[in-house]
Design a protein around this motif. Structure first.
Motif, short mmCIF file in Angstrom:
data_model
loop_
_atom_site.label_atom_id
_atom_site.label_comp_id
_atom_site.label_asym_id
_atom_site.label_seq_id
_atom_site.Cartn_x
_atom_site.Cartn_y
_atom_site.Cartn_z
N TRP A 150 0.86 -1.20 0.00
CA TRP A 150 0.00 0.00 0.00
C TRP A 150 0.88 1.23 0.00
N ILE B 243 8.25 6.25 7.71
CA ILE B 243 7.28 6.43 6.62
C ILE B 243 6.89 5.10 5.99
N THR B 244 7.68 4.07 6.20
CA THR B 244 7.33 2.75 5.67
C THR B 244 7.16 1.80 6.86
N LEU B 245 6.00 1.15 6.91
CA LEU B 245 5.66 0.38 8.10
C LEU B 245 5.37 -1.08 7.75
N VAL C 23 3.32 -4.52 7.83
CA VAL C 23 1.87 -4.76 7.82
C VAL C 23 1.39 -5.38 9.13
N PRO D 260 4.48 -7.49 1.71
CA PRO D 260 3.75 -6.22 1.74
C PRO D 260 4.25 -5.25 2.82
N VAL D 261 4.28 -3.99 2.45
CA VAL D 261 4.59 -2.92 3.40
C VAL D 261 3.63 -1.77 3.13
N SER D 262 3.52 -0.89 4.11
CA SER D 262 2.74 0.34 3.92
C SER D 262 3.73 1.48 3.75
N ILE D 263 3.68 2.10 2.60
CA ILE D 263 4.61 3.21 2.33
C ILE D 263 3.85 4.52 2.41
#
Lengths: 332, 542, 417
Positions: free
Chosen positions: A93, B8-10, B12, C202-205
């Motif tokens: 995402w 800024i990148t996390l 999941v 998957p990562v959240s950017i």
């Protein structure tokens, strides 16, 4: 669309049904659903957008065999799902800006194409502000180029994250922080706003659909169908906002249902600019039934009801019903 | 692994660390509310419970659930006046679920497939005497036998069934159906001694070494009223007429039959007379149709069959071929008052259907019993004032229907069982009723009640074939699936789906759901969108 | 291979040799031939496996590049002037997200008044956007810097802006040495993203970061640019090894060994300045030049070292901060803190005005004589300015300045160089 499964105890309206065969069950009924938007997010109680996003993205995940990437506009959904140090997303995402989500998604799709990853699909999502207002240029560009992106707009009819300001999706008469119920024409004025689904259709893209959080099976079928196509696709999902609308948190789905049943939010789907199917109204209700539980319309009621304004809103509903043929052969 | 940029990148799923349940001021809880059908059932059937199994086509499980409370579903599926359907919430959407017809389908299915009762796990060593093989006695005997007690029924007559056989015409209850269901109880281990009239209950108990007794002798003595009559006037009572239908000699009623009374028995007699060849069967009733105690559908069926009803009339005098009736008028309170207007009707016979009395002679030797209005008084646990002697059915104060009798039998059995163990039976507290306001009817599709096939009118007037047919499997299933499952989770997955916080855990088929209060924010959508009202919000203890 | 070609086309060829995956193009505001050239090469199949996307705005161009880069694609776009400003929000976003996009900025002025000619106002407006900004002196260097930019950006996970003077370089035909694909492949490894949108991991950017960590995130961006101060010379050295040319680096001194006056400048202006300096040297003036190749990060130690011995510094810049003066010169002063030498600002070449050897020579002689003002506008026509100022004093509503000025000088169109 899938064939309608008629089932008498709860018909086709509940999320699941223990008596249906596995393949006919909804994605949301599955114990192994992906919960793409996981627990712990910071959406308000009863958030329609959080619900709509999980419905839609889980369905897209299911349809793509979990090979999905999402781009997300700035807005409630972004803020409540990814405040450092926690994210609620279980899928790859990215959030870039408020107004560029469709373009970011285009870039992702282009990258995947170059890498030969045809199996990985791209979804862009945003609220009505990020879609119908600030993101509209990029959205139109993405449509026009027929980029391989499914854009999902979660429409809660105003800028909720920042304190409920008017957007081009705010309905007439609604109170927002920038359309206060004061003066000779209280609330949002009549004669403004736009229908992005209809504008999307004007681009001649392969698929445009509207849906609500009140009809999960319809929503899932539309996402599934959209995912079976390539090119630019648009789904506009109606997601009530308890905070911004001044509604009870438990009324989220009910309000979505009433919006549909009153004719104020037509639910339909279109291919290459032509309407292909319409969700018929099942039990028609006057618009008051939809408006009354919402404090944003409170100035229309009370001691001196604004009958004329209510009649104008009813006229909008009636026009939708005529235009889309929402009443013929009621379905059950 | 990627070297992810800071902040800024996390990763999941990390939001699981954020327990949003702390926002809650109210919490949803699952509950089982009492469905109105169950609440209305005099036999205490868990109707919603057995319909649940029928919905999935598991008729045997459905039948087994049903017979927990009622061992005679094929009978009840025909003769019960189904107050459950009157209470059914579906009636407010389209029409009530045809509970009675599904019950009959299950009962017939059980007979067809030869389903048997499960024998008790172990014997208690206690002996119980049941007096009377009517619905109440059979029900009690069945329940006691399942609890492991040795049960013997003493029946005064030559056949079982009591009023089910002697009071209900064949066209409503074919005898093979009754026999089959009684036989199944016998096979469970209940002994029925026919032609064994108990004249002194204490003596019978002593002789048979019984630890307790349940009396259910019924009400078989037709009530009489004084009608001035000529010598040759033929005046009979309804109970005798109906009972004689079971014998070899059918009663001679003549071509013009007058039935006097307004209850279901009056209708049964009139319809029987019609089938026996009467050209005229006229019911004389002192009040009007609205005030008639008989069920309206029976009145309707009788009228269709050509039975006539003389409303607002009393019989003043009976001669050998005619009667004189006086017209009545209702006063302010709805009571009939004479008008002085008279009319003569031709009549070959007059049948009195004015209610029945109980033969209480078997209790004469029991000291200290309280008898009032011709029936035995019992405590709330169905025990007479004599320890160990319980009573039920038509011989105790209550509404006289088969369904009530079956309920009495069950209730008495539970109390006898407790008494035998030196304990007392405390019924589980009743849940709050799942009224229509607790439901979200949006989720139920429109599905009107299946109309049961009705025997064509000519056959009904001339034969004793069953008037109302059963459902076949397709429409029984359809009918079962019309159940709204009021107040009881039927695993529609709505709560699991509609929670914006994924705070509902689905436990798998048959296991229902659980709330994950770590994340539930207490929005209440699950409560609003539960179709059947099986969730409610309660204030959080803060 | 040596070629006589237009600057834009040289850059297009360099970008193509870098095997870009995604090129986003918005052609106007204002236009260069770079994306046109690339578009043709992609369509003709000369660039394999590349997506060329015609977008609806510069904002979309940068946004498409953001998406593509985050999905692991080597991404490129080009813009200038108004276009760069229109994409400003996305420019900041790309660096904030750490996406190694390479973008050519064909430097031009910013309106109003609308003007399509060269100066550095556009790049300078983005100097704090977190991008690396490299300035090319010649078309050869522009070509070379693009090849270095991909390597640099991808190494650091930072976007790189290659700034080249609009028209002066982009539209000039010069001889350039275009490397072979094999050379470029040897120098530039395939893109290995530091973070990527991938369903298998998957990562959240792009999380929302509050006060608790925002300062740290910003500091880390600064630290990364400080790393670039080491990496830029290193890559320039590697480049020389592979291609045999000096290109890039942080600063480039010219005849400063014994210089009493050093002229500091960026971009193509350095050529004219060097010509002027050569002549002044011939005349016996101790004067030298320091070219700044990397404006961001700003190479403070290198500048400090290079200017240690000189007596005075003159910064000639094609941009200025209205209300205070020079932009580059302020940074130079920062580099020379605690030093006694004066730093003069000379604003020159705005909106495409030609910077002539004559004007430079006169200005530098003034400088050498310590007669230069701290802030000088080269070749400013004082008569026009004073006339307008006078009009303003006399009449409150004196009309639009730009048109009044054009009336004064009697031309309809400005002279183009």
């Amino acid at each position: 669309m899938d064939q309608t499964v008629k089932f008498y105890q709860t018909g086709t309206f509940t999320v699941g049904n223990r008596l249906l065969s596995e393949e006919n069950r909804s994605v949301q009924a599955n114990m192994q659903r992906t919960n793409s938007l996981n627990s712990g997010h910071r959406a308000c109680q009863g958030c329609g957008e959080a619900l709509g996003a999980r419905y839609a993205i889980d369905a897209a995940m299911n349809a793509s065999n979990n090979q999905l990437i999402a781009a997300n506009a700035t807005g409630c959904l972004e803020v409540f799902s990814t405040p450092y140090p926690e994210t609620s997303w279980q899928i790859p995402w990215i959030h870039s800006l408020f107004g560029n989500t469709a373009a970011v998604a285009t870039g992702i799709a282009a990258a995947l194409k170059v890498k030969g990853r045809r199996d990985v699909r791209v979804v862009a999502q945003g609220g009505d502000g990020g879609t119908t207002d600030i993101g509209f240029g990029c959205l139109s560009g993405m449509f026009e180029r027929n980029d391989d992106v499914l854009y999902i707009c979660y429409d809660n009819e105003a800028y909720m994250n920042t304190g409920v300001q008017r957007s081009s999706a705010t309905p007439p008469a609604a109170r927002t922080a920038t359309t206060m119920p004061v003066g000779p024409e209280p609330g949002n004025v009549f004669g403004q706003g736009k229908s992005v689904p209809l504008i999307a259709m004007a681009h001649g893209i392969p698929y445009v659909a509207t849906a609500t959080v009140a009809d999960l099976r319809d929503l899932e079928a539309k996402v599934k169908h959209a995912m079976s196509l390539n090119g630019a696709r648009y789904i506009h999902i109606f997601v009530p906002c308890p905070l911004g609308w001044g509604a009870a948190s438990h009324d989220t789905i009910r309000l979505a249902r009433l919006a549909r049943e009153s004719g104020l939010f037509p639910v339909f789907e279109a291919e290459f600019g032509e309407v292909k199917s319409v969700s018929k109204i099942r039990h028609r209700v006057p618009v008051e039934e939809y408006l009354k539980p919402q404090r944003r319309f409170a100035h229309l009621f009370g001691k001196n009801p604004a009958f004329e304004t209510i009649a104008r809103i009813q006229a909008t509903a009636d026009r939708n019903i005529r235009k889309f043929g929402l009443l013929e052969e009621a379905v059950s | 692994m990627m070297k992810k940029p800071f902040a800024i990148t996390l990763d999941v799923g990390s939001s699981l660390a954020n327990h949003t349940g702390s926002w809650r001021t109210e919490r949803p809880v699952y509950l089982d509310r009492l469905p109105p059908c169950n609440n209305a059932c005099p036999a205490g059937e868990d109707i919603q419970g057995w319909l649940f199994h029928a919905e999935s086509g598991d008729y045997e499980q459905s039948w087994r659930s049903l017979v927990e409370n009622n061992p005679l579903p094929a009978v009840m599926g025909r003769v019960c006046y189904h107050p459950c359907e009157g209470a059914c919430n579906r009636g407010q959407i389209d029409s009530p679920v045809g509970i009675n017809s599904v019950e009959r389908f299950l009962g017939d299915e059980a007979i067809k497939r030869g389903w048997k009762f499960e024998p008790p796990a172990k014997q208690s060593g206690k002996q119980v005497l049941v007096v009377g093989a009517g619905p109440s006695g059979l029900s009690a005997a069945y329940q006691l036998a399942r609890m492991g007690h040795k049960v013997t029924i003493h029946e005064a007559g030559p056949l079982s069934g009591g009023m089910m056989r002697f009071g209900i015409p064949k066209y409503r209850l074919p005898r093979d159906v009754l026999d089959a269901e009684v036989q199944r109880i016998v096979e469970l281990g209940v002994t029925i001694k026919y032609d064994t009239k108990v004249t002194d209950i204490l003596e019978s108990m002593k002789t048979g070494k019984f630890d307790a007794a349940f009396l259910a002798v019924g009400a078989h003595i037709g009530k009489r009223t004084y009608i001035p009559a000529g010598d040759s006037a033929k005046i009979l009572d309804a109970v005798s007429v109906l009972r004689s239908m079971e014998g070899e000699d059918q009663p001679m009623l003549g071509r013009r039959v007058i039935v006097y009374g307004g209850g279901n028995t009056a209708l049964d007699v009139a319809r029987t007379a019609k089938r026996l060849g009467a050209t005229e069967a006229i019911i004389v009733y002192r009040r009007n149709r609205e005030r008639m105690p008989a069920h309206d559908f029976e009145v309707e069926e009788a009228l269709q069959e050509g039975v006539m009803i003389k409303w607002l009339s009393t019989i003043k005098q009976a001669g050998d071929s005619s009667i004189m009736v006086e017209k009545m008028a209702l006063d302010d309170k709805g009571w009939p008052q004479p008008t002085g207007e008279f009319e003569t009707l031709e009549a070959d016979s007059v049948v009195l259907a004015l209610g029945q009395d109980v033969d209480l002679s078997l209790l004469d030797a029991v000291p200290g019993l309280e008898i009032k209005d011709g029936v035995v008084q019992v405590s709330k646990n169905m025990m007479t004032s004599h320890a160990g002697i319980f009573a039920g059915g038509d011989m105790v104060p209550s509404e006289r229907t088969v369904t009530v009798a079956i309920g009495h039998g069950k209730k008495a059995a539970r109390n006898i069982d407790a008494w035998l163990r030196g304990a007392s039976h405390e019924p589980a507290p009743k849940h709050e009723v799942a009224g229509f306001d607790k439901l979200n009817p949006w989720y139920y599709s429109d599905a009107p009640k299946t109309v049961r096939p009705v025997l064509d009118i000519i056959r009904r007037q001339s034969t004793f074939e069953e008037v109302v047919g059963g459902l076949d499997e397709t429409n029984a299933l359809y009918e079962a699936r019309r159940c709204l499952s009021c107040g009881n989770c039927f695993e529609c997955d709505n709560c699991y789906g509609v929670c914006p916080d994924n705070a509902v855990i689905k436990l798998g088929p048959g296991k229902r759901f659980e709330f994950n209060y770590d994340y539930c924010k207490g929005c209440g959508i699950c409560v609003s969108e539960c179709p059947c009202g099986a969730i409610k919000m309660v204030p959080e203890q803060i | 291979m040596l070629k006589q070609t237009e600057g834009s086309h040289a850059v297009a060829e360099a970008v193509a040799l870098c095997r870009p995956d995604v090129i986003c193009a918005y052609p106007i505001s204002p236009q260069t031939h770079i994306v046109e050239g690339l578009g043709e090469m992609v369509k003709a199949g000369e660039v394999n496996n590349c997506e060329f996307i015609n977008v609806e705005s510069e904002f979309a161009a940068m946004s498409v590049a953001i998406g593509a880069s985050a999905a692991g694609a080597r991404s490129y776009t080009a813009t200038a002037s108004q276009g760069l400003l229109f994409m400003a929000e996305a420019v900041y976003n790309a660096s904030g997200l750490g996406l190694p996009i390479v973008m050519t900025v064909a430097n031009r002025a910013i309106g109003a008044p609308i003007n399509i000619w060269n100066d550095h106002s556009d790049s300078m407006s983005m100097r704090d956007a977190g991008w690396i900004q490299l300035f090319a002196e010649t078309n050869q260097e522009a070509l070379d810097l693009h090849i270095q930019a991909f390597k640099l950006g991808e190494e650091l996970s930072l976007p790189v802006m290659v700034c080249m003077d609009g028209f002066i370089l982009t539209h000039a035909y010069e001889r350039v040495d275009v490397p072979t694909q094999a050379q470029v492949d040897a120098f530039l490894p395939p893109y290995e993203p530091r973070q990527v949108l991938d369903p298998s991991e998957p990562v959240s950017i792009g999380a929302m970061v509050g006060p608790e960590a925002f300062t740290e995130v910003r500091y880390l961006a600064h630290a990364k640019q400080m790393q670039a101060l080491e990496l830029i010379p290193q890559i320039a050295a590697e480049f020389k090894q592979t291609f045999g040319r000096d290109s890039g680096g942080l600063v480039r001194p010219y005849r400063i060994e014994d210089a009493e006056t050093v002229v500091v400048a960026l971009g193509s202006l350095l050529g004219t300045i060097k010509d002027t300096v050569d002549r002044l040297r011939d005349e016996g003036h101790k004067i030298g030049v320091l070219g700044i190749n990397s404006f961001r990060p700003f190479p403070i130690p290198d500048i400090r070292d290079a200017l240690e011995k000189t007596q005075r510094i003159v910064v000639v810049e094609k941009c200025f901060a209205v209300g205070i003066g020079g932009i580059v010169s302020r940074d130079v002063r920062m580099a020379l803190r605690n030093r006694p030498q004066p730093v003069s600002t000379v604003v020159a070449g705005l909106g495409g005005r030609a910077v002539t050897v004559a004007s430079l020579r006169k200005m530098l002689l003034d400088a050498a004589a310590d007669k230069l003002e701290p802030l000088t506008f080269l070749d400013l026509d004082w008569s026009i300015v004073n006339k307008q100022l006078e009009r303003d004093r006399q009449k409150r509503r004196s009309g639009p300045i730009a048109e009044a000025v054009l009336r004064d000088i009697g031309v309809i169109a400005a002279k183009m160089v």
